[in-house]
Design an enzyme around this catalytic site. Structure first.
Site: not given
Length: 675
Positions: A353, A471
């Site tokens: 990320s 996630h």
């Protein structure tokens, strides 16, 4: 019955017993010998089990025997490192009085080291499933965030976690049983014999650690024997993989030099020349002190520049988008793509990320080091879109559902232009809270609320909205979507929920008064579980991208593009004329038919793709070139390149440039920059 021993001999009444007899002859070195024996057997057994698990890819590589032999070599390196600490202390502890301390130290040390290597080996299969390789620097980085990580592990990997702890405890107990005679062991070695043997033992251990007579000691690049990164990682062991990555982190500022070197003048010349090669207006380079500073002239002239909202979608790779060759779990995105600029060949710069944040919000090129979001010299005065826009009076805000300190985001953002941070603590009565914070529907509701409030005040704004529902362990509220998979907690169901939440946000935005003067970007930070059996799994770097809102007309962007191209393109569409250090392409100014280019960092391999030709730089190995087929999603035809090949030099310049700019703090706006 008593024994008479001379003053140089250490004595205990408990003789060597059971399996310990195999090591007792080594005197004070017996526990270290046991460490080698236990370690070699355990690590080899684990490697064989992993190879059998991945038998199809191991068979494709065709190096079964080589993997096992080279694996033993790596294990000797690791065990030498583990043995080195007590070994260096031995000369201080071979006196009669210190002998009990030596026994206690080595007894505890061996058990601890066995537990460590076993735990990491047991954790390896789950790590490979998630990341495609053995545990590496990601493990180190996640250790900084125990709350989030433990919550994720307990929610998604409960069986593996409990099983791993049980197996580790079992091995520690068995090791303690084996070493129990050592706790009261006798040795017939005199102190001078221990010291006389010590230099030879140190030499043997040191050679085992170095593992080569070459000028450079053994490193993971020496064991990269195939084009399959996962298979190369199986040759290693997990403890050494993690230890080496931890050691390498000290060289973050010069990390790109594993691929080669080039003068600063040549780096700048190569990068500038490459940036000029895609048509459109010529670049105007403005500074030698900030080598990439260039003037951006917008293609859309506006009396009042538009606002900007970037929706950064967690792990939304092309594998989840039907029209990009994935599964059909993003129906809302599929509908929205007809309303704006739809990127058909957009590629992420990395697999984390923070790398996606780096590429999208700063336009900075990827390197083998951590993303600049986490690097010390980038915590203040580093260029971001927020810094540029804040200087022009924009309200700049980061909106997140979790804790903004994760991955150092809060510190990086507040030091580089973001004036407001919204995170988990700012959600009152959220609909759903998961391991990673508020759900995506809560996130988008908060983003809509904040955008409306700022717009009502008449302020221009830039809002970065970062999702988290997709996630592991993939938690989301009930009753929102029709599940794609029968099992609830899967990535595809989480993506479908995230897509649903995003669709609701755009329904609200379109009905709001800020829609007409705001440009939106929807883009992924990276794909989920990036892995493959090629040097770089290009198909797993493929991500969706969509620009819409305001007066943006529908358009298909067919050129190969990178996350670093999004910043310049957005500024152009917003109508902002600016000097920035971004070298990304302004796609709104390019003529159609350009081949395009993208950069990708995958483990220690760096890819520079021009059109469909991919140059791969490898650590301390010759570069190779291959061809990527975007339809078949296959990479093939690896051919080694000479280091002076023009394509290899262009790729090398692009990976050396960011390390140099970071080290010299030259990726910034001039101190006098303003509107």
């Amino acid at each position: 019955m008593s024994r008479t021993l001379d003053a140089g001999t250490f004595y205990s009444a408990s003789p060597a017993a059971g399996p310990w007899r195999a090591f007792a002859w080594a005197g004070p070195y017996a526990p270290l010998l046991a460490l080698y024996a236990i370690g070699l057997l355990t690590l080899s057994a684990s490697r064989i089990a992993l190879m059998l698990w991945q038998d199809d890819r191991v068979a494709a590589a065709g190096i079964w025997e080589t993997m096992l032999l080279q694996g033993v070599r790596v294990d000797i390196i690791l065990l030498g490192l583990m043995a080195a600490v007590p070994l260096l202390l031995l000369p201080l502890l071979v006196s009669r009085r210190a002998w009990p301390l030596w026994r206690a130290l080595t007894y505890g040390w061996v058990i601890a080291m066995v537990a460590l290597l076993v735990f990491l080996e047991v954790a390896t299969p789950a790590f490979i499933v998630e990341y495609g390789v053995r545990p590496n620097r990601f493990l180190i980085e996640y250790l900084k965030y125990p709350r989030e990580v433990l919550s994720m592990l307990w929610g998604g990997y409960r069986v593996e976690l409990v099983g791993g702890v049980l197996v580790t405890c079992t091995f520690a107990w068995l090791s303690a049983r084996l070493l129990r005679p050592w706790k009261n062991a006798a040795t017939r070695w005199k102190w001078w014999q221990s010291l006389l043997a010590w230099p030879l033992v140190v030499l043997l251990v040191a050679f085992g650690i170095r593992s080569t007579l070459d000028h450079r000691p053994a490193n993971p690049a020496m064991f990269a024997l195939t084009a399959d990164t996962m298979i190369n990682s199986l040759i290693l062991n997990s403890a050494w993989s993690v230890a080496y990555e931890a050691y390498r982190m000290k060289d973050e500022a010069t990390s790109s030099e594993i691929y080669g070197k080039m003068s600063e003048a040549d780096i700048v010349a190569e990068v500038r020349a490459a940036a000029e090669g895609f048509g459109g207006p010529p670049r105007k380079w403005l500074s030698d002190d900030i080598p990439t500073l260039n003037a951006l002239t917008p293609t859309h002239r506006r009396d009042k520049p538009l606002n900007l909202v970037i929706v950064l979608q967690e792990s939304l790779g092309a594998t989840f988008v039907e029209s990009l060759g994935g599964v059909p779990v993003t129906p809302e995105l599929e509908k929205l793509k007809h309303e704006g600029w739809w990127f058909e060949q957009l590629y992420a710069t990395g697999t984390r990320s923070v790398r996606g944040i780096e590429g999208v919000t700063t336009g900075f090129l990827p390197t083998p080091a951590q993303a600049v979001v986490k690097l010390s010299l980038a915590q203040q005065g580093f260029f971001t879109l927020a810094d540029l826009l804040a200087r022009r009076g924009y309200h700049t805000e980061f909106v997140y559902g979790g804790e903004a300190h994760f991955d150092n985001m809060r510190r990086f953002f507040t030091g580089n232009g973001f004036t407001s941070i919204v995170d988990e603590k700012d959600y009152e009565n959220p609909v759903f809270m998961g391991s990673w914070g508020a759900s995506d529907e809560d996130l988008f509701a908060k983003a809509h609320e904040r955008i409306r409030a700022v717009h009502a005040e008449g302020k221009p704004f830039f809002s970065l909205v970062f999702t988290s529902s997709n996630h592991s362990p993939f938690e989301f509220p009930d009753g929102r979507i029709e599940l794609y998979d029968a099992e609830r907690g899967t990535d595809r169901n989480a993506v479908k929920y995230a897509d649903w939440a995003m669709g609701r946000f755009f329904e609200q935005a379109r009905a709001s008064d800020y829609w007409e003067d705001t440009v939106f970007l929807v883009v992924a930070d990276h794909d989920i579980r990036v892995r493959g059996n090629t040097l770089i799994p290009v198909e797993r770097f493929h991500i969706p991208g969509l620009i819409l809102g305001a007066d943006i007309e529908p358009r298909r962007i067919a050129t190969v593009a990178s996350q670093i191209d999004l910043g310049p393109t957005l500024l152009s569409l917003m109508g902002i004329s600016a000097d920035t250090p971004m070298i990304g392409r302004n796609l709104s100014a390019e003529p159609p038919g350009q081949p395009g280019r993208a950069m990708m960092q995958y483990e220690q391999n760096y890819g520079y793709m021009h059109g469909h030709e991919l140059v791969v730089l490898r650590a301390q190995q010759p570069p190779v070139v291959a061809t990527y087929d975007p339809v078949a999603k296959q990479l093939g035809g690896d051919t080694e390149l000479a280091e002076d090949d023009a394509r290899a030099r262009r790729a090398l310049a692009h990976v050396l440039l960011p390390s140099w700019l970071y080290r010299e703090q030259r990726y910034r706006l001039p101190a006098t920059a303003s509107d």
